[in-house]
Design a protein around this motif. Structure first.
Motif, PDB file in Angstrom:
ATOM      1  N   MET A 154       0.856  -1.189   0.000  1.00 55.08           N
ATOM      2  CA  MET A 154       0.000   0.000   0.000  1.00 55.08           C
ATOM      3  C   MET A 154       0.888   1.234   0.000  1.00 55.08           C
ATOM      4  O   MET A 154       2.113   1.157   0.170  1.00 55.08           O
ATOM      5  N   ASP A 155       0.223   2.402  -0.123  1.00 53.41           N
ATOM      6  CA  ASP A 155       0.956   3.665  -0.068  1.00 53.41           C
ATOM      7  C   ASP A 155       0.739   4.322   1.292  1.00 53.41           C
ATOM      8  O   ASP A 155       0.159   3.721   2.208  1.00 53.41           O
ATOM      9  N   ASN A 156       1.222   5.540   1.421  1.00 51.47           N
ATOM     10  CA  ASN A 156       1.093   6.251   2.699  1.00 51.47           C
ATOM     11  C   ASN A 156      -0.351   6.494   3.109  1.00 51.47           C
ATOM     12  O   ASN A 156      -0.648   6.685   4.285  1.00 51.47           O
ATOM     13  N   ASN A 157      -1.249   6.515   2.123  1.00 54.95           N
ATOM     14  CA  ASN A 157      -2.676   6.777   2.408  1.00 54.95           C
ATOM     15  C   ASN A 157      -3.459   5.488   2.607  1.00 54.95           C
ATOM     16  O   ASN A 157      -4.690   5.509   2.568  1.00 54.95           O
ATOM     17  N   PHE A 158      -2.751   4.396   2.816  1.00 58.28           N
ATOM     18  CA  PHE A 158      -3.371   3.092   3.035  1.00 58.28           C
ATOM     19  C   PHE A 158      -4.263   2.672   1.853  1.00 58.28           C
ATOM     20  O   PHE A 158      -5.280   2.023   2.033  1.00 58.28           O
ATOM     21  N   GLN A 159      -3.849   3.073   0.654  1.00 52.39           N
ATOM     22  CA  GLN A 159      -4.526   2.637  -0.563  1.00 52.39           C
ATOM     23  C   GLN A 159      -3.667   1.577  -1.233  1.00 52.39           C
ATOM     24  O   GLN A 159      -2.456   1.738  -1.370  1.00 52.39           O
ATOM     25  N   ARG A 160      -4.299   0.489  -1.608  1.00 48.78           N
ATOM     26  CA  ARG A 160      -3.547  -0.586  -2.254  1.00 48.78           C
ATOM     27  C   ARG A 160      -2.922  -0.085  -3.550  1.00 48.78           C
ATOM     28  O   ARG A 160      -3.562   0.632  -4.327  1.00 48.78           O
ATOM     29  N   LEU A 161      -1.689  -0.470  -3.782  1.00 45.00           N
ATOM     30  CA  LEU A 161      -1.017  -0.086  -5.015  1.00 45.00           C
ATOM     31  C   LEU A 161      -1.611  -0.884  -6.173  1.00 45.00           C
ATOM     32  O   LEU A 161      -1.834  -2.098  -6.060  1.00 45.00           O
ATOM     33  N   PRO A 162      -1.878  -0.210  -7.273  1.00 46.50           N
ATOM     34  CA  PRO A 162      -2.489  -0.919  -8.405  1.00 46.50           C
ATOM     35  C   PRO A 162      -1.538  -1.953  -8.996  1.00 46.50           C
ATOM     36  O   PRO A 162      -0.335  -1.723  -9.096  1.00 46.50           O
TER      37      PRO A 162
END
Length: 1180
Positions: free
Chosen positions: A167-175
């Motif tokens: 994931m990234d810093n915003n807790f969004q899964r990386l595509p």
């Protein structure tokens, strides 16, 4: 059918469960312990919670429990943190004062009573672990665009292993994609990197499921540069970064990042999940595919993950062993890797774990412990937890590998046997007891239990029983006349009676009997076969427009003894809670339908035994949304390309698109249809006209209606040009005899092609070498040429011209100058008669030069001057026949026979009619006459009467004579007698008929004749008078003296009454008169009314009916019936008056006159009291 199969499968599973549990020993009987619940072999605990190690068992007497820890006795009483649950063997460890780690060990539970000992599996207790990531210095990665890249995760080892994700810093899964994907070990692989992969927050996360904690790795920075950028920034990153891929990244064929080399191997255990992965790098991004070299992939158990890079096969079996090949391919080539898969197996049961054995003293039995595995497992036996080789010897027991054979067991031989099957990958441990009992049969199924089953389904009737020795089960239905064995009944080993297809006659009471050598027991149960639930009328698929209502019907038939419940589902879920959805007993109504109502609606009718369901789809349609994004491209002088994006179809395919335009230069605000295109197109090539300021819009049409118009396109102006076309509809005609009016249809603003539109009008006479005359006309669509000759042909041309030039050379049109009235009449007019009412007129056409206009046709004027008969007056009847075109003859219908006619003919044109032709007179021939004007009957007597008539009003010729026919009416009925015919001269108007029958009705028919034949018939009816002699004989029959005296007294009395009546009537009063007695009694006489001394009226409903086509006499002549009474018979004159009493004559005459006046020609004379007077005269 599918529903029935599912129900049958469920019943079969239920039956197998019953069969497997048929050896259960009732808990009130002695039995060794049986482990009923235990913790899993590998038991991972949460270190934050108390440790609970389960061990439950049953037996009679109830068993006691003990534990071992790491193979030695575990003294629970010595450990204050450990307690044993009451009446249970479950351990509970309180970790509030200690660490859970201290209790990580291998535990085994033992349950024993006096009949034997059972042991649990070895339970390995381990604490779950979620260690922290070790600190590391993560360097930024600078890579060249196009090269491959691997970002390692390397999470700390945990128990159980963690779940990895990026994931990234915003807790969004990386595509992730075909190019970027995560491997099974958690690393992130790039087949090739792009500039957009640059970021500083590639973070690997590890989630530990038992503790529900998430650990994260230090963020990784990746910077992707092209070669020029690397050269510019090399110095800045040289000291503290790693630099990859110094060579330029060119397009390249694939190579595998994992696994490495051409081959690799993989081992998987039977029943586990086989996961194989191949991740390749290359530029362009390669595609990965899989095949099995030695066979096909199991379709139902195979799936592909991570964009085909991972092959997953669930529930692996020995058949999945072999070579698997993954292939990576791009435009430049391909690469292969082969993975050799071997399948091992921990021990698994072949025919299930050993089952408990219940034997009676002296019986024999077998315990079987049959299992398999790879490699082949070894089998060992124990009795009551002690290896069987160390147990006391028993001559009735023999061990043969995986089988123990018991022979002639005796009381006291009960024990629990443990079977242990193991290999390198695991073990199986199972307890099975041998219980030696002597018990009479007992039926465990509840007494008088009622089974309900649906007709044509399987019925299973339980007879759960227990006995030792095992009892024999027999079944009876209703009376015990015979056992239930054979078709349609199936008796299973556990005593269950099966009826494969239950029918109505299978309902009733059943008795199951359990019998062994020690006794007998029985039980009664009842079977009720119910009618199936069936949906008779299924809901139908509906297509409904938004805002309308829809009704789904679902009519169901079910067994009346079962309580039904109707349930409606939408898309296999509950109906939305919406008041618009109205559920009735057999329907679902949706009002004010919206798009959200679309879906599959299912009506489910449930009873306690079965259910039926039916589905229908609701498609909600609406007019399409407006097209969007109108774009004009490829603009040329006379064309442009229009494209658009269709709007939502709303479940109704778009049939076509309508393209409209607005010309803001000439008709601002008015939209005109330009063209249509098919619904599957989103572009149109539009033709343009010069000198137009275009704006376009598009409408979409589906089965509902047109969409709203799209937002208009941008404006588009076209340059002016000369006209492309000339006016149409050019005509030439005159309004006066000396002018020519030239008219045309003007061009529209779109057709003008430029400013300054006007017209060049040209004309000339249609003669050789004549010159064109031309004028210019603006703002008008006609031009008048004056001073022209009358009706002369002209050639005409009209050309469009604007400020940018003239239109094409116009076509020549034709016209004529004005018309004038014709100056000549038709010649040689002739008339030929066809019959007495039809003639035909002929004439010669008028030459065109005298018509002076367009020939419209001819008009024939004709009239009747008078009849040729001297008795008919002159009468002029003018008639006109109009013939269009060039006709020169015409029939003249509706003429009167024997008449004088005159006619003339005129020609007419568009201006009017010309002079008449010379008047022509002609005569029509004779025809058949009309009916005589009237027919009267006079002077009727006993055998004669007179007929009087008048000649026909329409003689239609010279009357040559008359024909009279007559015939009697027989026996007061409508039957007619023979016809008599008389030919009468033309000058006669009456005839007397003699030798007629008295008192008989006759029918008469009279018609006139001319030389052309007989005319219409007039008819009449009359009756001859009754014979007086007959009446006299009827009175003289009483000739005896006594009868004469009696009649005299009666006559005197009647005379006195008549005198009194006459006196009262002379004074203005009323007098009563009795009804006379007729010797020939006529049932149609009506009685007189005493109160007013009036006489009943005569009525003849049958004989007075005239024949069809008959006419009524005009002088009121009486129509006589068969009655013998009439005023004519008994009076002295034909007028019906009396000589005896003048006052009476006055009364009666006045009444008769009034009746004749009121009733006219249709009246009949009433019967009178004259017969009574005649009787009195005869007597006197």
């Amino acid at each position: 059918m599918m529903e029935r199969r599912r129900m049958d499968a469920a019943l079969l599973v239920l039956f197998l469960v019953r069969l497997a549990t048929a050896l259960e020993v009732p808990l009130d009987l002695p039995q060794p312990p049986t482990i009923t619940r235990q913790s899993p072999k590998d038991y991972i605990i949460d270190p934050r919670e108390n440790i609970i190690i389960q061990c439950e068992a049953k037996g009679k007497p109830p068993p006691s429990f003990s534990w071992t820890r790491n193979g030695t006795h575990f003294d629970i009483d010595e450990d204050p943190n450990v307690t044993l649950k009451p009446h249970s063997g479950t351990l509970e460890v309180d970790i509030s004062r200690v660490k859970a780690q201290q209790y990580e060990s291998v535990y085994q539970c033992t349950a024993r009573n006096k009949h034997g000992t059972a042991v649990s599996n070895n339970i390995v207790v381990q604490q779950s672990r979620s260690p922290l990531w070790s600190k590391e210095n993560v360097k930024a990665l600078v890579v060249q665009e196009g090269v491959s890249l691997v970002l390692p995760c390397r999470p700390p080892a945990g128990l159980p292993p963690p779940i990895i994700f990026w994931m990234d810093n915003n807790f969004q899964r990386l595509p992730q994609s075909r190019r970027v994907s995560q491997s099974l070990n958690g690393d992130l692989y790039f087949s090739n990197v792009l500039r957009e992969d640059s970021r500083n927050d590639y973070i690997c996360y590890a989630r530990f499921p038992y503790t529900q904690t998430i650990q994260q790795k230090q963020p990784i920075t990746v910077k992707v540069l092209n070669l020029d950028a690397i050269n510019d920034t090399m110095a800045a990153f040289y000291n503290d970064t790693d630099l990859f891929s110094e060579e330029p990244a060119d397009e390249r064929k694939p190579t595998f990042l994992i696994p490495s080399g051409p081959t690799s191997s993989k081992m998987v255990l039977r029943g586990q999940v086989l996961e194989l992965e191949c991740i390749a790098e290359g530029l362009h991004t390669p595609d990965v595919s899989w095949t099995k070299v030695s066979g096909d992939l199991p379709a139902k158990r195979t799936s592909f993950l991570q964009y085909q890079k991972t092959l997953r096969i669930v529930d692996a079996s020995e058949s999945d062993a072999g070579d698997y090949r993954c292939t990576a391919r791009n435009q430049l080539g391909s690469v292969h890797h082969t993975i050799h898969v071997t399948v091992k197996a921990a021990p698994y049961w072949i025919s299930g774990a050993p089952k408990n054995l219940i034997l009676a003293p002296g019986e024999s039995g077998v315990l079987t412990c049959r299992a398999s595995g790879t490699p082949k497992p070894s089998v060992s036996w124990a009795m009551n937890g002690i290896p069987i080789e160390n147990s006391p010897k028993d001559l009735s027991r023999k061990v043969e590998d995986d089988t123990i054979i018991f022979t002639d067991v005796q009381t006291g031989a009960s024990a629990v046997y443990q079977c242990n099957v193991s290999n390198d990958y695991g073990y199986l441990l199972s307890n099975a007891f041998v219980n030696v009992l002597s018990e009479t049969p007992r039926v465990l199924t509840a007494a008088n239990k009622v089974y309900q089953v649906i007709k044509n389904h399987r019925a299973l009737l339980d007879c759960d029983s227990f006995a030792s020795p095992i009892p024999k089960i027999t079944w009876f239905k209703d009376s015990r006349s015979s056992t239930l064995d054979g078709d349609p009944y199936i008796l299973h080993d556990n005593g269950t009676l099966e009826i494969h297809v239950a029918q109505d006659h299978n309902s009733g009471r059943y008795t199951c009997v359990a019998r062994n050598s020690l006794g007998i027991n029985e039980n009664h149960i009842y079977l009720e076969v119910k009618d199936p639930t069936r949906i008779l009328k299924q809901p139908e698929h509906k297509v409904v427009q938004v805002g309308r209502s829809v009704v789904f019907e679902c009519k169901v038939k079910h067994d009346p003894s079962l309580i039904p419940t109707m349930t409606w589902l939408k898309d296999d879920g509950e109906l939305p809670d919406d008041e618009r959805l109205i559920v009735d007993s057999d329907s679902l109504t949706i009002t004010d339908v919206t798009e959200n109502d679309a879906g599959v609606y299912t009506c489910v009718m449930n009873t306690t035994l079965d259910h039926d369901s039916a589905s229908a789809e609701l498609t909600v349609v609406e007019r399409p949304d407006s097209p969007t994004d109108l774009e004009l491209t490829d603009h040329k002088k006379r064309s442009v390309q229009l494209t658009w994006i269709p709007g939502d179809e709303h479940n109704s395919p778009i049939q076509k698109f309508l393209i409209q335009y607005q010309n803001s230069l000439h008709h601002r605000g008015h939209w005109h249809n330009l063209t249509e295109v098919a619904g599957n197109r989103t572009t149109a090539h539009l033709k343009l006209s010069p000198y137009v300021h275009y704006t376009f819009r598009v409408l979409a049409l589906n089965a509902v209606e047109f969409s709203r118009p799209s937002i208009p396109s941008r404006g588009l102006k076209t340059e002016p040009a000369a006209p492309d076309e000339n006016p149409t509809g050019v005509k030439g005609s005159g309004t006066e005899h000396d002018n020519l009016v030239i008219s045309w249809k003007p061009l529209s603003g779109l057709q003008s092609n430029g400013p300054g539109l006007h017209y060049r009008v040209m004309w000339r006479q249609k003669v050789v070498d004549s010159e064109w005359t031309r004028v210019t006309v603006a703002n008008n669509s006609k031009f008048v040429v004056s001073g022209t000759p009358t009706f002369v042909p002209y050639e005409l041309k009209v050309q469009a011209v604007n400020d940018y030039g003239a239109g094409p050379d116009p076509a020549i049109a034709h016209g004529h100058s004005g018309e004038d009235l014709p100056v000549a009449a038709p010649d040689n007019v002739k008339v030929m008669w066809i019959n007495s009412t039809l003639a035909e007129v002929h004439w010669d056409p008028v030459p065109s030069k005298f018509i002076r206009g367009h020939l419209e046709g001819y008009k024939v004027y004709y009239w009747r001057k008078h009849s040729l008969h001297k008795h008919n007056p002159d009468l002029v009847e003018n008639q006109v026949l109009i013939l269009s075109g060039k006709h020169t003859h015409r029939k003249l219908p509706g003429l009167h026979p024997f008449s004088v006619y005159s006619l003339n003919v005129r020609v007419y044109n568009g201006k009017g009619k010309g002079p008449p032709s010379a008047e022509l007179q002609f005569n029509t021939p004779e025809g058949v006459p009309g009916a005589p004007s009237h027919l009267l009957v006079t002077n009727p007597s006993l055998d004669s009467l007179t007929l009087e008539w008048s000649p026909p009003h329409d003689r239609n010729g010279r009357i040559t004579g008359y024909t009279l026919k007559y015939q009697p009416v027989v026996n007061n009925s409508n039957e007619l007698g023979p016809v008599e015919e008389l030919a009468l001269p033309a000058n006669e108007s009456s005839v007397t008929l003699l030798n007629l029958k008295y008192s008989t009705r006759y029918k008469f028919y009279l018609n006139a004749k001319t030389v052309r034949g007989a005319g219409l018939v007039v008819s009449q009816e009359a009756v001859t008078v009754i014979d007086e002699a007959v009446a006299s004989r009827q009175v003289d029959i009483a000739t005896q003296g006594w009868f004469i005296g009696l009649m005299c007294a009666i006559a005197l009395l009647i005379l006195i009454l008549l005198i009194i009546c006459f006196i009262q009537r002379n004074k203005g009063g009323k007098y009563p008169v009795k009804e006379k007695e007729d010797a020939h009694t006529d049932p149609e006489f009506q009685p007189m009314k005493d109160e007013d001394c009036t006489f009943g009226e005569y009525s003849d409903n049958e004989d007075h009916k005239p024949l069809k086509g008959s006419r009524t006499p005009s002088n009121g002549t009486v129509k006589r019936g068969n009655s013998d009474d009439s005023l004519v018979d008994y009076g002295e004159g034909g007028d019906g008056q009396f000589n005896e009493d003048g006052s009476f004559i006055g009364q009666y005459s006045g009444k008769s006159a009034s009746r004749e006046t009121a009733e006219g020609h249709e009246s009949s004379e009433a019967p009178s009291p004259i017969n009574a007077m005649n009787s009195l005269h005869s007597f006197v």
